[in-house]
Structures are given as C-alpha cells and as structure tokens.
Design a protein around this motif. Sequence first.
Motif: not given
Length: 908
Positions: A461-477, A517-522
């Motif tokens: 994982s990289r804390q960047r913007t320009w790249g392929v997104p890490l296709p993971v969602f978060f539920k309740d953190g 609903k309620g999931l947030t993107k990585c």
Amino acid sequence: MSADYKDTILLPRTDFPMRGDLVKREPERLARWESESLYERIIARRRKQDAPKFVLHDGPPFANGDVHMGTALNKVLKDLVVKSKTMAGHEVPFIPGWDCHGLPIEFKVVQQTQGLEPAEIRRRSTEFAEKFIEIQRGSFKRLGVFGDWENPYLTMDPAYEAEVVRVFAKLVEDGVVYQSKKPVQWSYGAHTALAEAEVEYQDKISPSIFVKFALTPMAASKLGIGNASIAIWTTTPWTLPANLAVAVHPEFTYVVGQFDGNGRKEILVVVRELVDELCEKTGMRLVTTLKELKGRELENLEARHPFLDRPSKIILGNFVTTETGTGAVHIAPGHGADDYAVGRQYDLGVLSPVDDDGNFTDECGVPDLVGKHVFESNERVIEILTEKGVLLAREDYHHSYPHCWRSKTPIIFRAVEQFFISIDTLRDTALAEIGKTEWLPSWGRNRIHGTVEARPDWCISRQRTWGVPLPVFFKDGQAVLCADTARKVADLVEKEGTNVWFELSDEEMCERLGLEKGLTKCRDTLDVWIDSGCSHVAVLEKHPQLDAPADLYLEATDQHRGWFQSSLMMSVAWRGCAPYKSVLTHGFVVDKDKKKLSKSEAEKSGKPIDAAHFYNKYGSDIVRLWVSSVDWQNEVPFGEDLFKQVAEPYRRLRNTLRILLGNLEGFDPGDDRVAASHMPALDKWILERLHDVVGECRKAYERYEFRKVFNELNQFCATDLSAVYIDATKDRMYCDAAKSVRRRATQTAMYDIFSSLTRLLAPILAFTADEAWEFAPFTEGSVHEQDFPEPDPAFAGGEATKKIARLLEIRHDVQQAIEERVKAKAFKKNNEASVKLVVKEGEPAYDLLNDETFAKEFFIVAGFEVTVGGEFSVKVEKADHGMCPRCRRYEPLVDEVCERCAGVVARA
C-alpha cells in the motif's frame, strides 16, 4: 600513364558514400522504414514461415525523463537480441512498454503545484507521463530500435490497470493479502511507505550512544547482584521513547562486571567480546568480573526505561551480534523489522509515536519532543539521558543510511497500518523457480535467491494518488478484503479507467458495484512494483503475439530486487511458476572513476549523459557500436573521450563495405561465380576465414556475446581483409581482364564476404548495414529482412588457412628485409624488390612459395625465387625490370607494357 591505359584499369566503383554522415542520413532511413512498415514486414515474413517464436519482454522504463545513456544501453541491448534472433530465424515480436504510475511522476507534479485535488493530480500526472512517453519513444526509434511503437503497453491504460486489480483479487482469494500495523520504510519527504527498490543509500553521520538500563530490584536479586544495569548501544537515539525491551543473544556469554573510571562506578552487563570496546568508548575499565552467564539466563528479567516510567523486558534475539556495541540491543517494535518480529514473539505490542511528517506525537511521553522532527530530536534525547545520569558515552557514527530515492530525505522505520503480501506463502515456489531459470551472468541466480530468501512480507500500500487504487473497502474502520469485490472493481476500471475510483464518492462507488451502503473506499494506491510486476499477465498473456512465460527478461542488475523479483512473485502467485525462462542482467553505465552516472551528477559536472546528445552529434550507429563493444556483464565505463574511440572501428567497417562494393562492380553472382574447386589459394583462405567468422559470430549472437561479435568482425576487417586480402588482390582486381578466372574468383569471395559481413553487422550497425545492402546491385529488400549467413562447408577444412598463416610469418621476415634495403636507398617501394628465399626441407607452404605468380602477388614484389636449403634466409635486391605504365608493377615489358597487361589491352 597514357589516357588509353587509364581507361583500361578496372577501378572500384560504387555510389556508397565514404563518409557516413549519420546524423543526416539516419533520420531519412528511419522515415523510410516507418513508411514502408519494415517492422511489420519482418514479423509477417517470419509468421508466414511458421518460424519459432522468441519473446523478449520489455521491462518498462519510467516515463519521467529523457533517455540517458544507461537507458540507451538497455534498449539497444534488447534490440541486438531482437534483430539477431530474428535473423537467426525466429519470429521476435517486441512490444515496448512504459511504467507510468508511482512516486517519481507524482512527486514532480506535486512539487510544481501544492494543494491539488486527487483528480487534478492524476490528470496532470497523465499529461506528464504522456509527454515523456513521446520523448522516449522518439529517442528509442531514433536509436534504430525495432518494435510495435504505435501499440506499446502502458501501465496507466485501463485494460492494463484492470489486470493488475484482477491479480490482486487472486492474491486476496488465496489468502495472501493482509492488513497490519508494522514498521515500514517511511519517506516523510514524500509522505508514503517505500519499497526496498525505492530506497537508495547515502553516507550519513548519526550520534551513537551507550546507555544503561537499570535492572529492576527483582531482576537484580535474581542475578544475585544489586544495582546492576544492562548496557545498550544505538545509532538512533530518537527511537528510545518507543523502547519496550532489550534483546540479548541466547548463546553469547555476558559479563556482569564492576566498571570504574571517568568519575563514575557502574555494575554493567556486557557481552564478553565487547568489554574492551565499551571501556574504550566510555573511558572506564573493568575492575572486577562479578559473574558470567549465558544470554538465555537473562530472558524475561526486567529493566527500567532510562527516562520513562515503564519497564523494558529483557528478551532473546538471534540477530544480536558481537560486531560492535555491547551485545544488547534496544528494541522498539514500532521502528524496526527485527524489533517488530521479536516483539510479536514476546507480545510486546507496537509503539510508534511518529506522524506522517516524521514528527513526534503525544504518545512519545516526552512533552519536549511533541511536534519535533525525530532527527532533530536526537540531541534533546541525549540531553535527557545525561540529565538522568544514564548516558555512558556518545560519538559520531559514519554509516551508509537508507534515503528516499525521490525526496532524497533519510527514511524512518515507522509502524503504520498497511497492507502486505505474505511472502512466506510464495517463497518456496519462488526459490524453486529461480533454480529452474537460466541467469546471465550466472551469479544473478545467487543474488536474487539471497534477496528472495531473506525478503520480509511485501508492503503493497502507498499513501499516494497516482497509481492503481488498492481495491479494498472498510466497514466500521475494519478492512474488508474480498476477491469478488476486487474483480468487480477490475471490470469497472477496464471500462472507465482507475480515475473512477477517485472521482466517485463512497456511496456512488458502492452503488456502481452493488455493495452494501456504509462502506468507505481505501485511499491508498498499490505499490508501483505491483503494476510492472503484473506485466506478464497484462501484456504477455493478453497480447496475441506474445506468450508467457517469456524467453528472456533483460534489465540492469538492480532489478534483482526490483522488476525481476516483483514479476517473479506475482507470477508465482498467479500461475505457480516464473514469468521468464532466462534473465540477462547488465551493469550500470559508470564514469571513468567507476561512479554510476546519474542525471543530477551530470548536470553538476556539465557532462551530458542524454542519449540524444550523442546520436545527434555522432549518429545512432556509433551509439549502437559502443553498446556492442562493451562487456555488459560488468559496469560499463562511459565518457565522451571513450565514446569517440568507437568512431575509428566504425570508419574501418564502413570503408571495408565500401571497398567490397566497389570491387563488385560488374559482377553477376548468377553467371560469374567461381566454384570452390577453382579458387586460388588466397581466395580459399579468405573464405575459410569467413567460414570461421560466420560460425563464431552466430554462436556469439546466440549467447548474447555481442562484444565477441564486434571483436570478430573488427578483427576480420582490420587484419584479414584490409591488411592482407584486399591489399594483395588489388592488382588483379584493377589490372586483370574483367572476366578472368582469377579476378572473378576474388569477386566471388568478395560477394560472399560482403553478403555475410553486412548481415552479421545488421543487428549492430542497423542503419549503415541497411544502407550498404541497398547499394549492392544484387540485393532485394532490407538487410533486416534477411537471414544470417550459414558457414559454407566447402571452406570448412582450413588447409589454406594453415598455409597462409605460415606465409604471413614469412612475409614478416621478407618485409623486414625489404625495409632495410629501402632504408639503404637501394630502391623506394616494395614492388621494386626482387626476393630470393631459402626455406628448410619440408616447408609446408613450399608449393605456394614456388608459385611465382602467387608469391609476387602475395608479397607485392617484382620478383620471387625460392630454394630449399639448410637454414631459412631472405635476400632482397632491386628488380632489373622496368615499370609497366599500366599496372605499375616491375615486370619484363612487351611493347611498352608487361605481358599480362598486353594481353588485357589487346582484348579490350
């Protein structure tokens, strides 16, 4: 010479220019290749022949700068493989590619304008990458590199990105991906975790300190010694606020001793081998050894943190050494890989009180340090240790320290929540596949085997913007790792590109994917090495002309820890085997002082390293000849002075082609060819040499020994052709009758030599060989559409070679004798000399020496007589004959000219 005689001389004629004028002519030829679709024609021809396929997979360069000489070396080496394999009878499709995502591009974009929204960063990064793809593509084409340049693979293409996400989905499905808070190499300058391949090492001076950790009363009583402390040594004082333990080696012997000196008395626990070093650094001396014990006897005892109100457990660690320090290592599980691993064994927890900027947070427990950068906090930590009376010594420590390759700032090991690939699940298969792969040079196997064997889990994982997104969602953190969800993301990305991930809100994305609903993107992106490491899926498997695994990967030696390794891991995860059958690694381009050439250093020194500077000044074929002349297995020295030296062999090779073409004027290979059985000895010899050269060059090309090809052809042209054959046959070519057997035999040989030499040179001198081929009256198409020559079995015996080798030895002695007579002013030139030679009985070349016509031609003299006697001797006198005004040889004259010339003139 009268005009009549001059008109009867058969001088060489060709329109092939003496001067290459490469800077002007090469772009014209390149334009013709493109307009005539030469690359496509070559591929179509091989496909029609059902030729065996050879796949060289192009490792993608970053689309973030001009092509420098290191990149030029790499791409031309690849082209030498492509062209030589093609001419050896293979279909060799070459699909070039570019690595478009990642920190190098985003860092430059963000540097130019701060505070950009993710969508704008991605838009500008795309434009940045596209700009340099065009620049680099132009340079690679200008270098004569063949490939499908109109259809390259780009890691930012939606179809490519979708395959990366699908590979990730399989990793998730196989249970290889997990999330954890563990130390990673963190760039506070670029605000992201770094892969090992994104780290470079620079010299750094750090404060090294010796600190005592007082044992608790209970621990001291168990040892039977009161007021004892365990001494540690560290070069990172700033990590002490995160200390949770002290590690000792279970099998080492530790001394519990009374140390005095420098105004203090201490009872310290130190490994036996480093007692003297501790004394030297602290100014104390060991007065009494109170006790000796094994490290394992200290396990689970407790010491006190030197300035915070908490215990520090003594634990065991096999990574502890006796090389320097005290044999006891301060453990901060939040700031080191070994620390983290041993911390998990002892359930220490993870403390990492540092934020993204490298500043201390409240968790550090020292109000003075909160908000202060960790490297700026070293001195304050040392002050606190001094105030507490626990600092035993300090000094400056010079060492090589990891830095971010982009921001150039030193990295910190910092525990943050990241996603990882479990390497242990892939390691055994990867190591087995390394053993099955051919590594060129062979030491490459040990290098990558060692890095894979010791590699920790892969932070992806990289804390960047320009790249392929890490296709993971978060539920309740909490992260929700789901392969099906990732595949849905891949399908969406293939249609709309990865921008959709950043442009849609969490709610919109869930709706598009049919998620609850309620999931947030990585918000992270995947490590860019995942991008390029999946090219064997996104390119080799998906491109109709290619296959996986590839026959060859070819990159610089640093890719053992980069692309070679990331590709191996992704391929093992995807298909259970390596993505390549063979791997060739070349050295870095270095300056005369053996320092790696970098763009920044070149800018400082004012010495250009951009490939464009050199092909615009000297021509691409000179660059290509330089590449072929170097030993790619080692570091490649480079500089303008070294580069200029390549021009000399180029002129020799070009002039040889020109002389051969000129002498082939009027030759019809269909009607004028002379059979091998009718060849004079000198022509047999040169064709035997050609037989050997062709065989050696073909074997060298097969083994990627391009330097050997260069040396073989350069030596053949300089020594065999120019210095002997062309010189010795000049008279017959100029003055014999046009259709004489002897002259046609030489033309037959020169025809075979030109045809073979041009084709063998074609992979190296791509432009010049094609130009020469075009000027030959008996050729069709481009030389790059031809096959390599085959060794001619009619000249495989080597009989003439043995005799001519002996004659060359004799010629050396004859020439020395002639030069002595010239110095004595008996005559002025070789062709005035009359030679009397005495040879021993059984002289192997006697038959040729006794052939006066041959001997006079070979030694370029007016008279030649050989007798058999006791000792070898040479006697030289001036010939008695006059000079023939037509051929300028000193011969008996018949009606003004020599007998040979008289016959030629009469028939003219």
